[in-house]
Motif scaffolding. Sequence first.
Motif, short mmCIF file in Angstrom:
data_model
loop_
_atom_site.label_atom_id
_atom_site.label_comp_id
_atom_site.label_asym_id
_atom_site.label_seq_id
_atom_site.Cartn_x
_atom_site.Cartn_y
_atom_site.Cartn_z
N HIS A 6 -0.74 -1.57 9.15
CA HIS A 6 -1.62 -1.86 7.93
C HIS A 6 -2.78 -2.44 8.37
CE1 HIS A 6 1.81 -1.75 5.22
NE2 HIS A 6 2.47 -2.64 5.70
N ASP A 36 1.19 -8.83 2.69
CA ASP A 36 2.59 -9.39 3.45
C ASP A 36 2.52 -10.84 3.83
OD1 ASP A 36 3.70 -6.90 3.75
OD2 ASP A 36 3.12 -6.31 5.72
N HIS A 63 7.46 -9.01 -1.12
CA HIS A 63 6.58 -8.05 -2.11
C HIS A 63 6.19 -8.47 -3.47
CE1 HIS A 63 8.05 -3.83 -0.14
NE2 HIS A 63 7.12 -4.64 0.67
N HIS A 66 2.84 -7.78 -3.70
CA HIS A 66 2.23 -6.67 -3.71
C HIS A 66 1.93 -5.95 -5.22
CE1 HIS A 66 3.79 -7.10 0.34
NE2 HIS A 66 3.59 -6.00 0.61
N HIS A 99 -1.99 -0.34 1.56
CA HIS A 99 -0.96 -1.12 2.21
C HIS A 99 0.27 -0.78 1.25
CE1 HIS A 99 0.81 -4.86 3.85
NE2 HIS A 99 1.60 -4.65 2.99
N ASP A 103 3.70 0.93 2.35
CA ASP A 103 5.02 0.53 2.13
C ASP A 103 6.08 1.24 1.39
OD1 ASP A 103 4.58 -1.72 3.63
OD2 ASP A 103 4.40 -3.08 1.71
ZN LIG Z 1 3.60 -5.03 2.67
#
Ligand SMILES: [Zn+2]
Length: 188
Positions: A6, A36, A63, A66, A99, A103
């Motif tokens: 990342h 993260d 997550h 995210h 990112h 994922d």
């Molecule tokens: Zn992540």
Amino acid sequence: MNLITHALVGWTAANFSKTLSKRDMFIITCAGVIPDIDGLGAPVEILTRDSSNPLLWWTEYHHGLHTLLFCAVVCAAASFFGRRKLLTACLAAISFHLHILGDILGARGPDGYQWPIPYLRPFSEAWQLTWEGQWKLNAWPNIAITMILLAIAFRLAWLRGYSPVGLFSEKADTVFVETIRKRFPGKI
Ligand SMILES: [Zn+2]
């Protein structure tokens, strides 16, 4: 994907413009890693796993950041702290979304769980982003992508005279770049 991959993706995004300051590049690279921080509950979960009152901070919250909302927060911070405000915020948004894309592509857990991305949380649970072809975290494509990103970082260091090492130490970066240029006196 793991944090190093990342970070290298973020660094590549930060090199989109040659005119950015180190500070702006640091911000953009951080934007590629910062989702993260919702995984910081992992040690707590591991430590309390066998207790009578286990804290499932990893299972419940990983997550959780995210999301589009957190991306907006990160972009606002990037704009506030960055020198080239608009460009830094835009590249931070790209770095953040790369990112998420990373994922979705390659962060399947060892147990096969896909860790869906709740992109619209907390406003809606409608989008839970996954891809059925998602490979595991330790699968070869992640290793290959990391190698390619490292090669890009080396080439950029050779060409431009700075590398991610400079985010931590200017001195160490100078030594690093000199070493690469001596090792590869022709163009790489
Ligand atoms: Zn992540």
